[in-house]
Write a protein that holds these residues in place. Sequence first.
Motif, PDB file in Angstrom:
ATOM      1  N   GLU A 281     -45.510 -22.548 -17.927  1.00  0.00           N
ATOM      2  CA  GLU A 281     -44.785 -22.136 -16.725  1.00  0.00           C
ATOM      3  C   GLU A 281     -44.637 -20.615 -16.680  1.00  0.00           C
ATOM      4  OE1 GLU A 281     -43.509 -23.247 -13.167  1.00  0.00           O
ATOM      5  OE2 GLU A 281     -43.766 -24.808 -14.692  1.00  0.00           O
ATOM      6  N   TYR A 282     -44.296 -20.033 -17.821  1.00  0.00           N
ATOM      7  CA  TYR A 282     -44.140 -18.579 -17.891  1.00  0.00           C
ATOM      8  C   TYR A 282     -45.460 -17.880 -17.565  1.00  0.00           C
ATOM      9  CZ  TYR A 282     -44.027 -13.916 -19.860  1.00  0.00           C
ATOM     10  OH  TYR A 282     -44.168 -12.552 -20.037  1.00  0.00           O
ATOM     11  N   ASN A 283     -46.538 -18.354 -18.130  1.00  0.00           N
ATOM     12  CA  ASN A 283     -47.832 -17.707 -17.898  1.00  0.00           C
ATOM     13  C   ASN A 283     -48.185 -17.707 -16.415  1.00  0.00           C
ATOM     14  OD1 ASN A 283     -48.270 -17.060 -20.593  1.00  0.00           O
ATOM     15  ND2 ASN A 283     -49.298 -19.009 -21.031  1.00  0.00           N
ATOM     16  N   ARG A 284     -47.900 -18.797 -15.716  1.00  0.00           N
ATOM     17  CA  ARG A 284     -48.177 -18.858 -14.280  1.00  0.00           C
ATOM     18  C   ARG A 284     -47.282 -17.875 -13.521  1.00  0.00           C
ATOM     19  NH1 ARG A 284     -48.874 -24.524 -15.288  1.00  0.00           N
ATOM     20  NH2 ARG A 284     -46.657 -24.906 -14.902  1.00  0.00           N
ATOM     21  N   ARG A 285     -46.001 -17.883 -13.851  1.00  0.00           N
ATOM     22  CA  ARG A 285     -45.061 -17.015 -13.143  1.00  0.00           C
ATOM     23  C   ARG A 285     -45.335 -15.541 -13.434  1.00  0.00           C
ATOM     24  NH1 ARG A 285     -40.560 -18.154 -11.038  1.00  0.00           N
ATOM     25  NH2 ARG A 285     -39.279 -16.691 -12.249  1.00  0.00           N
ATOM     26  N   SER A 286     -45.672 -15.250 -14.662  1.00  0.00           N
ATOM     27  CA  SER A 286     -45.959 -13.869 -15.038  1.00  0.00           C
ATOM     28  C   SER A 286     -47.232 -13.370 -14.350  1.00  0.00           C
ATOM     29  CB  SER A 286     -46.093 -13.759 -16.561  1.00  0.00           C
ATOM     30  OG  SER A 286     -46.371 -12.440 -16.954  1.00  0.00           O
ATOM     31  N   ALA A 287     -48.253 -14.212 -14.298  1.00  0.00           N
ATOM     32  CA  ALA A 287     -49.505 -13.822 -13.642  1.00  0.00           C
ATOM     33  C   ALA A 287     -49.289 -13.538 -12.162  1.00  0.00           C
ATOM     34  CB  ALA A 287     -50.544 -14.925 -13.823  1.00  0.00           C
ATOM     35  N   ASN A 288     -48.339 -14.236 -11.561  1.00  0.00           N
ATOM     36  CA  ASN A 288     -48.043 -14.042 -10.140  1.00  0.00           C
ATOM     37  C   ASN A 288     -46.954 -13.001  -9.891  1.00  0.00           C
ATOM     38  OD1 ASN A 288     -49.896 -16.036  -9.316  1.00  0.00           O
ATOM     39  ND2 ASN A 288     -48.392 -17.667  -9.648  1.00  0.00           N
ATOM     40  N   LYS A 289     -46.516 -12.326 -10.963  1.00  0.00           N
ATOM     41  CA  LYS A 289     -45.454 -11.316 -10.860  1.00  0.00           C
ATOM     42  C   LYS A 289     -44.214 -11.885 -10.179  1.00  0.00           C
ATOM     43  CE  LYS A 289     -48.017  -8.108 -12.718  1.00  0.00           C
ATOM     44  NZ  LYS A 289     -47.733  -7.615 -14.088  1.00  0.00           N
TER      45      LYS A 289
END
Length: 602
Positions: free
Chosen positions: A408-416
């Motif tokens: 979940e973090y990786n997705r949110r981080s990639a999308n800023k």
Amino acid sequence: MTRCSEQSSPQLLSRDGIRLYQQSQYLANQQSSVVATLSDGQSRGYQFQWQQTSGTPLTLTVTDNPVLPFVASSSGDYGFQVTIENAEHQYSTTVNISVADGDGLSVRQDHQAVEGANVSLRLDRRNGSAVQNIGWCIAYGPDVTLDLDDAEVPLFTAPQVNSDSLLIVRATGTINGVPLSDDVSLLITDEAAITSSYFDTAVARTHSYRADSPWREVLQRCVYSNQLTSSCTLNTLPLIGQETAEDASDTTAIMNRVLVSHDWMGQNFEAFLNNLDPHSDFAKLLQSVTAIVISDDVRPSFYWVVTGAIYLDPEELWLTAAQRDTINEAPDYRAAYGENLQFLVPWRYVKNNDYASIYRSPALRQSRSLAEVEPDLASLLYHELAHANDYFPRSIHGSLQGPTLLDEYNRRSANKALGSDQLTQTLPLQSAEMQSLAGVRFLGDSATATETSYLPADVAGFFSPDSANDFYNYSTSREDAAMLFEEAMMSYRLGIQRDVAITDKPAVVSSSTVTVSWGQRGRIAEPAVQPRAAMIIDYLMPELDGAAIEAALPPPVAMRTGESWLANLVLSSGKNTPQLVSPMKVPEQPLRLSGDRHPAVQ
């Protein structure tokens, strides 16, 4: 390490499936212990519980450990019972000891340590007087090498063992010319082989604070284990808020997620939530974690997205000297970063021109109230929980896809999509110099020749015009957001302001020797800082009004340059600020440097 010329011979009893170690002698008013393990020397996976069965009642702080430490204030006979159990087996036996009158040293503290762990001991002072001619040697058990940079607080790494093994270290010294000694007993426990790439060094044994927690079986393996190889799924260990839904005030659900090395840590944390969280700030913010780990080997505190847990240094939680004895004193691993820089950035929390928290030296063996814990623990929780809510705010709990929080973090981080990302995009920090210096001081980067030449006035010129409230903001965008939230909430909720300064770096560093080149009290209300703080408050706690909070905070007050950090404790805002103390009468407290606690681990 030198072996003692006279070895110790502990009394060994084996009965009822339990192996018991008793000291060769017990003296009144001296740190003492009884040690238990299973007869096969393997206590891993078992829970321990001690109780006193006879004798003058003792204060037993640690009863959930293979080692029962105690101090008998009078001679006499004492009895104890130990119960050792896991899901399949239970063992129980009793032990009786005799305590004699006598005179000796006292080393804190007899305890259990896992193989490969960092271990600290502390030699008591007597009535505030230091012990002279201190010496240390091994009286029984495997060899270890002691770090004696501080002779009163030796440090060492627990040796590797094939089964639970008793180690006895002896301290010798003189008081008023009289030679004295004490043996301190440590049970070094055999542990499963380390298979985790995350926890690649030894971690302490921990257990669920609530024995009846529905999460008891998954907490340790999902958040604090040397066998952790991947993130647990949200189906296995969801965020607390996913379980409690709208009932953020459910402290039972929170305490069901607490993992401790000693039960007192959970007890004090629970008391804090029940008595010092009137606005339910921490209960609400805790909805965005999976667990709370409080362990004697956590230093510094941190939040970790791989597990979704916060890890708390119990130094912020102890109430009695006996509780403090259980905490490992090994230094923060980042202490040596930036040693070749020519400036320091100290900080402190203040209220009414005095320190908000009281420093109590371990050597004095003082207790403190729960209210005294509040400033340090509240600031720590606001900071660590800012990270958790930055990554996984309550507004998205119902839409988390997983399967793990790391996914979940990786997705949110990639999308800023994180609050800290939005802060950086909208209101970024400007000083490239401060960002580079932060890499040296907090991340262990090597300093350039230019950076080692910067004087305090140079650094003040980089920092003061920018919109950070602390040097630590520049270490990462995540820390930038957390520092803003921490200081704003401390001022808003508790009326406690934060001081920050740029000082010189003399040969002897203390609050009275460093000289302020630039400094401010309450920088969080600086016009350049206010909109950034308001933005992150709105993101992390949308039920509050960030702009209104910032507008209501006391205006910042400039420090007096050319004076010491201690002398700047009393400041006047020009609006009849009460001057309740004189700097000459304030007991000097240890200097806290920017970033000396709570990193976020991504």
